[in-house]
Design a protein around this motif. Sequence first.
Motif, PDB file in Angstrom:
ATOM      1  N   ALA A   1       0.847  -1.204   0.000  1.00 42.92           N
ATOM      2  CA  ALA A   1       0.000   0.000   0.000  1.00 42.92           C
ATOM      3  C   ALA A   1       0.883   1.256   0.000  1.00 42.92           C
ATOM      4  O   ALA A   1       0.606   2.230  -0.719  1.00 42.92           O
TER       5      ALA A   1
ATOM      6  N   LEU B   1       2.312   1.655  -3.485  1.00 42.65           N
ATOM      7  CA  LEU B   1       1.302   2.118  -4.444  1.00 42.65           C
ATOM      8  C   LEU B   1       1.011   3.603  -4.257  1.00 42.65           C
ATOM      9  O   LEU B   1       0.842   4.343  -5.224  1.00 42.65           O
ATOM     10  N   ALA B   2       0.968   4.019  -2.990  1.00 39.55           N
ATOM     11  CA  ALA B   2       0.717   5.440  -2.720  1.00 39.55           C
ATOM     12  C   ALA B   2       1.848   6.296  -3.308  1.00 39.55           C
ATOM     13  O   ALA B   2       1.613   7.404  -3.801  1.00 39.55           O
TER      14      ALA B   2
ATOM     15  N   ALA C   1       1.334   6.004  -7.373  1.00 40.01           N
ATOM     16  CA  ALA C   1       0.080   6.511  -7.952  1.00 40.01           C
ATOM     17  C   ALA C   1       0.137   8.021  -8.106  1.00 40.01           C
ATOM     18  O   ALA C   1       0.813   8.705  -7.342  1.00 40.01           O
TER      19      ALA C   1
ATOM     20  N   ASN D   1      -3.740   8.233  -2.164  1.00 38.66           N
ATOM     21  CA  ASN D   1      -2.901   7.648  -1.118  1.00 38.66           C
ATOM     22  C   ASN D   1      -3.567   6.521  -0.348  1.00 38.66           C
ATOM     23  O   ASN D   1      -2.977   6.000   0.589  1.00 38.66           O
ATOM     24  N   HIS D   2      -4.780   6.173  -0.723  1.00 38.54           N
ATOM     25  CA  HIS D   2      -5.506   5.167   0.050  1.00 38.54           C
ATOM     26  C   HIS D   2      -5.830   3.958  -0.836  1.00 38.54           C
ATOM     27  O   HIS D   2      -6.187   4.124  -2.007  1.00 38.54           O
ATOM     28  N   VAL D   3      -5.701   2.784  -0.256  1.00 36.17           N
ATOM     29  CA  VAL D   3      -5.788   1.545  -1.038  1.00 36.17           C
ATOM     30  C   VAL D   3      -6.758   0.576  -0.382  1.00 36.17           C
ATOM     31  O   VAL D   3      -6.676   0.309   0.814  1.00 36.17           O
TER      32      VAL D   3
ATOM     33  N   LEU E   1      -7.603   2.386  -5.643  1.00 41.28           N
ATOM     34  CA  LEU E   1      -6.850   3.489  -5.049  1.00 41.28           C
ATOM     35  C   LEU E   1      -7.752   4.725  -5.057  1.00 41.28           C
ATOM     36  O   LEU E   1      -8.370   5.015  -6.090  1.00 41.28           O
TER      37      LEU E   1
END
Length: 469
Positions: free
Chosen positions: A107, A110-111, A114, A119-121, A310
């Motif tokens: 996570a 990914l943040a 992205a 910022n949230h997964v 996301l």
Amino acid sequence: MMNGPPNSKPIPDTARLKAADCAHVLHPWQLFDIFPEEGALPIAAGDGAYLFDSDGKRYLDAVGGLWCTNIGLGREEMADAIAAQVRTLAYASPFVDMTNVPAVQLADKLAQLAPGELNHVMFCCSGSAAVDSAFRLVQYYQNCRGKRDKKYIISRHNAYHGSTYAAMSIGGKPGDHPPEFDYISDRIYHISAPNFYRAGAGLSEAEFLAELLGELEQTILDIGPDKVAAFFAEPVMGAGGVIVPPAGYHRGTREICRQYDVLYVSDEVVTAFGRLGHWFASQDVFGIQPDIITVAKGITSGYIPLGATLYSEQIHRVISEPGKGRCFAHGFTYSGHPVACAAALKNIDIMEREHILEHVREMAPYLQAQLQTLRDLPIVGDVRGMGMMACVEFVRDKVSRARFAEELDVGKWVSNEADRRGLIVRPIINLNVMSPPLIITRDQVDFIVSTLRESIQAATAQLIAEGHF
Ligand code: PLP
């Protein structure tokens, strides 16, 4: 004949395998009428961009599984990372107050990768579940804002967003909406696909773009801006026929969505993780910042199922507003599965170390340019694509762009010829679609294009012989 690549397992008898498959496995999208006769090609092993059937025959997989085997098959490093995670921790519950190390690390990664403030997964196990989760998040968000009527979704004809009830209802491929299934029909609208090849004759690309943007805005106004919750769009429509929108399309649609307070959901299940030469296509290729991005497929290169939704800091602020006593009552036993997340981390690590994004940016223009050489063939109407997504469209008449009858399934005539020659391409009615592993080499591109040429020529001869062309 060699049974697959070195160190693959012994392979069961092909005839028995096919009989058991026919008896017990339901194949998505295979026609019940022809399946007992045709059966399915039993794949037994894979190595890089190659697949091996149970008789040991080798195929170059120009479909990359289903847009997913990005780093190629059979990597020891992936096997080791997956095995190590199984030994350390094969499972931990993701619910309420427990997490696991690979899920947190992924996570966090990914943040970083992205665009903007996504910022949230939310983890899940497939692209369909990622889209379904996005759909539920959109509803939750609008309800949290007190906008309980803001529930309508706008999507496009020919879109593909997956196979759950909501995802398939958001999808817009006519063939995916047979009357035997039910769909959400009262709150989902479909507008035109940005398919320039099929736009009205004599229209310039700029005029076509203006039409498309006008249609989106008018649809929002017709439904009522206070009722439209979100617009769902693939950056490049994949299963709908590799439809690359006219320049400025995503910026234009994003701007209209912003203007009418409509969330923009970019379905990057195919395009993220390198297929267009970047981690994500929304911003780096199309210059837009979506509110929500869905991913799956290339996140693990297909080694283990994993999907993710996301979403933005702004959405998170609204849904997690202090003092409201809310929780997001949605999630899966396997959300953030440690083995899948470990596979994704290793996949991303390999992509970074081997500069696979750079390789795509170098090799994709070659693939696209070589495919264009097929345009001289009499049944090739259009050749289009972007990055490592490509499509050849077959027509009965190149001038009028008239299609072959759908039941003829011309794409299958060509893909059957390609199979015989050791090349896998994906037939979708009158199209052959390709999305090769991203590690594909120049020689492999040459093989795809020369084999496809021979296969189209062989299929054309057959079409002529049977009076269809
Ligand atoms: N979204 C897009 C754009 C896709 O192409 C697909 C699958 O092809 C999905 C969602 C669904 O993904 P899955 O098959 O992993 O559920």
